[in-house]
Each structure stands twice: as structure tokens, then as C-alpha cells.
Design an enzyme around this catalytic site. Structure first.
Site, short mmCIF file in Angstrom:
data_model
loop_
_atom_site.label_atom_id
_atom_site.label_comp_id
_atom_site.label_asym_id
_atom_site.label_seq_id
_atom_site.Cartn_x
_atom_site.Cartn_y
_atom_site.Cartn_z
CD GLU A 226 -2.70 -1.05 2.57
OE1 GLU A 226 -2.38 -0.26 3.49
OE2 GLU A 226 -3.62 -1.86 2.68
CB CYS B 14 -0.76 0.44 8.05
SG CYS B 14 -0.20 0.72 6.38
N GLY C 224 6.49 -2.74 6.35
CA GLY C 224 7.88 -3.17 6.36
C GLY C 224 8.78 -2.34 7.24
CB CYS D 298 2.30 -3.92 13.78
SG CYS D 298 2.51 -3.58 12.03
CB CYS E 253 5.40 -4.56 16.47
SG CYS E 253 7.10 -4.11 16.05
CB SER F 23 8.28 2.32 16.22
OG SER F 23 7.85 2.80 14.97
CG LEU F 24 10.04 4.77 22.96
CD1 LEU F 24 11.47 4.23 22.93
CD2 LEU F 24 10.01 6.12 23.68
CG HIS F 25 5.39 1.64 19.84
ND1 HIS F 25 4.70 2.76 19.45
CD2 HIS F 25 5.82 1.05 18.70
CE1 HIS F 25 4.71 2.84 18.12
NE2 HIS F 25 5.39 1.82 17.65
CB CYS G 282 6.99 -6.36 8.73
SG CYS G 282 8.32 -5.67 9.74
CB CYS H 218 2.33 6.65 4.09
SG CYS H 218 2.84 5.35 5.21
N1 SAH Z 1 8.50 -0.72 10.50
C1 SAH Z 1 8.62 0.66 10.75
C2 SAH Z 1 7.75 1.52 9.84
C3 SAH Z 1 6.36 1.04 9.52
S1 SAH Z 1 5.18 1.01 10.82
C4 SAH Z 1 8.33 0.97 12.20
O1 SAH Z 1 7.87 0.08 12.92
O2 SAH Z 1 8.60 2.09 12.62
C5 SAH Z 1 4.72 2.74 10.99
C6 SAH Z 1 4.19 3.10 12.38
O3 SAH Z 1 2.86 2.60 12.55
C7 SAH Z 1 5.03 2.53 13.51
O4 SAH Z 1 5.25 3.48 14.51
C8 SAH Z 1 4.15 1.43 14.00
O5 SAH Z 1 4.49 1.07 15.31
C9 SAH Z 1 2.78 2.02 13.86
N2 SAH Z 1 1.70 1.03 13.92
C10 SAH Z 1 1.72 -0.24 13.51
N3 SAH Z 1 0.53 -0.84 13.74
C11 SAH Z 1 -0.26 0.08 14.32
C12 SAH Z 1 -1.61 0.05 14.80
N4 SAH Z 1 -2.37 -1.02 14.72
N5 SAH Z 1 -2.10 1.19 15.33
C13 SAH Z 1 -1.34 2.30 15.40
N6 SAH Z 1 -0.08 2.38 14.95
C14 SAH Z 1 0.48 1.28 14.44
FE1 SF4 Z 2 7.17 -4.33 11.22
FE2 SF4 Z 2 6.92 -1.73 11.91
FE3 SF4 Z 2 4.82 -3.42 12.02
FE4 SF4 Z 2 6.80 -3.69 13.78
S1 SF4 Z 2 5.41 -1.91 13.56
S2 SF4 Z 2 5.79 -5.37 12.66
S3 SF4 Z 2 8.57 -3.16 12.53
S4 SF4 Z 2 5.90 -2.78 10.18
#
Ligand code: SAH
Ligand code: SF4
Length: 400
Positions: free
Chosen positions: A108, A357, A183, A135, A132, A237-239, A128, A121
Site C-alpha cells: 500500500e 497503517c 515493512g 501491528c 510487533c 517506534s518507541l511504544h 514485515c 506514506c
Molecule cells: N516498521 C517501521 C515503519 C512502519 S510502521 C516501524 O515500525 O517504525 C509505521 C508506524 O505505525 C510505527 O510506529 C508502528 O508502530 C505504527 N503502527 C503499527 N501498527 C499500528 C496500529 N495497529 N495502530 C497504530 N499504529 C500502528
Molecule cells: Fe514491522 Fe513496523 Fe509493524 Fe513492527 S510496527 S511489525 S517493525 S511494520
């Protein structure tokens, strides 16, 4: 390693029809490829201009080239695009393309228009390899890296659809890029770097490094190189603010724990108060959203030029989390704000087309209480709708 060495070693793979796709080649590679086919060296610059500045895919339209050169090009080469198998437009103007490549794999790309900019984006992989917990991309089984041409061509496909060739220097619809689609870009660094160098080239698409942000889950060993070679903005992406929780929800933390991640960000080339790192923090109800978490977050990033992007969790079926309550997100944001860091809450964009996403709109103004309540209702309704659509998609997939 000079360009010359590079171009000698380079031999692009032809397509099934024997022709070679010119998209995604570096300038040196383009030159080597054209001269190998018997074209003059200076044609490379002309072709580059037609491909990346004018967006032309048909060699016959490259009118500054002599006719025999155009014919030769058409005989040996193509200027390829992925197929947009879906082109969805949200009520809020967000637009999403599902790009299909030659092997049938799809990713996408999402365009988010805002008042002063338009952000695309872009995806770096099909699926990926990381998992996580929150995700949806991480649950996809099929994974492959995108090639440089497949990354660049998401931008080109968007430009085609927006009708933005040649691209104006000011007031662009597609002015910014975030590597925040599907990814982990730093697990596909070579292709991402090559693609971004093409995108940044001043004689082509010409989107400056200041308008490009790369988001990583924390691939520590690649971060310095990314900053030094590409100079793009960094988002991390800290979280979670402690290793115990982060290792659980962002499993790459087991390999590169917080202390190493923090050090890599602290020393990211080019970081200063004018170019801050963006910390992405997805708000998971009862998991990482307490004020104690907010306090620890502020402590953790002390001294690092930072902004914090709070992302309401976007649910999907089977996801083991819920989105934090709006009031809690607001309290969290207020705390971080008062500690001196911008902490915009990302307003969901394009939810009606499942454009959730990637990087979604950051809202820096604080909404009023009634706006927040209304927003929460919309959020809930859309989340339910989203869940239903994903279920539908999954049912269709398992049938097919
Ligand atoms: N892989 C990279 C970039 C793609 S994800 C990364 O993880 O940074 C882009 C952002 O979307 C990341 O911060 C990811 O943690 C967040 N993300 C993924 N799934 C999500 C969800 N279900 N709700 C909100 N944010 C999400
Ligand atoms: Fe991959 Fe980013 Fe999703 Fe984590 S948040 S699974 S690194 S796409």
C-alpha cells in the site's frame, strides 16, 4: 568504491520480454545500461529528466531525443509502473493505492493531503519480518524486500494519479515522504537508500531530505549509516519506556534494548533543535498509557531534540489490545507537553478506506472537550467498521 566500479559490476535483470526496466537505476547505472545498448552517454541525463521530472513512460514522448534513439530505447527498455489494483479515496481526501508488482505481491501507498503539504506514506517490504504485537503488517506471513524500483515507483504512481508531472517547486500535492508503510525500512536499507537517492535527485522528483522521514522500530546498527548517507529525518517506534514491556510488544528490543536505541538516536547525524527525532508511541489501553509511563518517557528522552507522536491504536481482529481512552491520551499528551515536548495526537485519517497503517495526520492544536467526544465516537465507529472489513478481507483470503 567509485561510480565506475559500481557501473561495471552492474547488470540489471531483464523482464520476461527481454526488456530492462529503467526505473530504480542510479544515474551511473542508467548511463552504463544505455551505453551498453549502444546509446550515447549523454542520453542518460535526458532520459533521467523524462522519467523522473516529466513522469513520461512512453519513449515516443521523449521529444528531445532523436527518433532513432527513441526507437532503440523502446526496443531494449521499459519505464515500468506497478498496477494500481485499487485506488480508494477517503471522505477526508486521503487516498490509498494498492500497488501490485510483477510477481503478484502487493503493498500500500497512502497519500495524506494537509493544508500546507501532502505526504505519501511509502512501503519498503511486502509484510514485515518483525512481529510487533499491535501491528497488523507483522501478522502477514509473506515477506519480501521491495527493490529500489518498486519503492520509487510508489511515488511515481502517486504522481501519475495526482496528475503532478512535472512537479512544481512550490505548493506540491506530493511534497513529503514518510517511510512508514509496510515493512521495516532499515532491514531493506540498500534498496531504500537507492530509492531515496533517486527521489531526492534535484533533476528529477526532487523531494529534499528535509521532507523525508524514515521510521524504524529500532534497527540500531543501521541508524547511523542512514543519517550519514541519506540525512533524512528519523522517526523511532518507541511504544514502551522500559525493556520488559518493549521486548514484549516490539520484539526487536530483545536484540537492541533501550539503552542502545537511545544512544543511537542521541548520536543520529544531523539531529538538532531544528531537526528533531519523532518518537512514535502507540496508545494501548492499560499497557503503556499511564502517567508513570509518560513521566518515564520524559526522563528517557531528556537531552534529545524530540517530538512525540501519540498514535491512537488502530485495532484489527484478534489484536490483543484496545486503544486507550481519549481522555487518557489527552492526559498523557498534556503531561509530555508540559515537560516541554511537542506531543501531537495523530488524528486518524482515511479510516473509511483502511488507510491506517502509515503516518497519519498529526494534529497539533488541542481539540475542545466536545470535539474530543465527537472524535472519540467517530473513532469507535470507524474502528468497528475497520475490524469488519479486515475480517471480510481475511475471510476472502482464506477462501481464495
Ligand atoms: N516498521 C517501521 C515503519 C512502519 S510502521 C516501524 O515500525 O517504525 C509505521 C508506524 O505505525 C510505527 O510506529 C508502528 O508502530 C505504527 N503502527 C503499527 N501498527 C499500528 C496500529 N495497529 N495502530 C497504530 N499504529 C500502528
Ligand atoms: Fe514491522 Fe513496523 Fe509493524 Fe513492527 S510496527 S511489525 S517493525 S511494520
Amino acid at each position: 568504491m567509485g561510480a565506475e566500479h559500481h557501473s561495471k559490476a552492474f547488470a540489471p535483470a531483464p523482464r520476461a520480454d527481454g526488456r530492462i526496466n529503467l526505473v530504480g537505476l542510479s544515474r551511473e547505472e542508467l548511463e552504463a545500461t544505455l551505453t551498453a545498448a549502444g546509446l550515447e552517454k549523454f542520453r542518460a541525463r535526458q532520459v533521467w529528466h523524462w522519467i523522473y521530472y516529466r513522469g513520461v513512460t512512453d519513449f515516443a514522448a521523449m521529444t528531445t531525443l532523436a527518433k532513432p534513439a527513441r526507437e532503440k530505447l523502446a526496443e531494449h527498455f521499459v519505464v515500468d509502473r506497478p498496477v494500481a489494483v485499487k485506488d480508494l479515496q477517503s471522505e477526508d481526501g486521503t487516498r490509498k493505492w494498492l500497488c501490485r508488482f510483477h510477481d503478484g505481491q502487493e503493498v500500500e501507498a497512502v497519500h495524506i493531503p494537509e493544508e500546507d503539504r501532502g505526504t505519501l506514506c511509502v512501503s519498503s517490504q511486502v509484510g514485515c519480518t518483525l512481529t510487533c504485537r499491535f501491528c497488523h503488517t507483522g501478522t502477514q506471513l509473506l515477506v519480501r524486500n521491495l527493490r529500489a524500483d518498486e519503492i520509487v515507483s510508489q511515488v511515481m504512481l502517486a504522481r501519475d494519479a495526482l496528475g503532478e508531472w512535472p512537479s512544481p517547486p512550490e505548493g506540491r500535492m506530493l511534497s513529503n515522504i514518510v517511510m512508514m508503510g509496510m515493512g521495516e525500512p532499515l532491514f531493506n536499507y540498500d534498496n531504500v537508500a537507492k530509492a531515496l537517492k533517486i527521489v531526492m535527485d534535484g533533476e528529477g522528483i526532487a523531494i529534499s531530505k528535509r521532507r523525508i522521514t524514515l521510521s524504524t522500530s529500532g534497527v540500531v546498527p543501521m541508524m547511523k549509516r542512514c543519517g550519514a548517507e541519506l540525512g533524512v529525518n528519523l522517526a523511532v517506534s518507541l511504544h514502551a519506556v522500559n525493556d520488559e514491556l518493549r521486548s514484549r510488544i516490539v520484539p526487536i528490543n530483545r536484540k537492541y534494548p533501550l539503552a542502545e536505541l537511545m544512544e543511537a538516536v542521541r548520536t543520529y547525524p544531523g539531529l538538532n533543535n531544528a531537526r528533531r527525532v519523532t518518537w512514535e508511541y502507540v496508545m494501548l489501553k492499560g499497557v503503556n498509557d499511564s502517567l508513570a509511563d509518560a513521566r518515564e518517557l520524559v526522563r528517557l528522552i531528556r537531552g534529545i531534540p524530540s517530538k512525540i507522536n501519540l498514535i491512537p491504536f488502530n485495532p484489527w481482529p484478534g489484536a490483543p489490545f484496545e486503544c486507550s481512552d481519549w481522555s487518557q491520551i489527552q492526559r498523557f499528551s498534556d503531561f509530555v507537553n508540559e515537560a516541554g515536548y511537542a506531543s501531537p495526537i495523530r488524528t486518524p485519517r482515511g479510516k473509511d478506506i483502511l488507510a491506517a497503517c502509515g503516518q497519519l495526520k498529526s494534529e497539533s492544536q488541542r481539540p475542545t472537550a466536545s470535539q474530543r467526544a465527537a472524535q472519540m465516537e467517530v473513532h469507535k465507529a470507524l474502528a468497528a467498521e475497520y475490524a469488519a472489513r479486515v475480517a471480510e478481507k481475511e475471510a476472502a483470503l482464506s477462501l481464495g
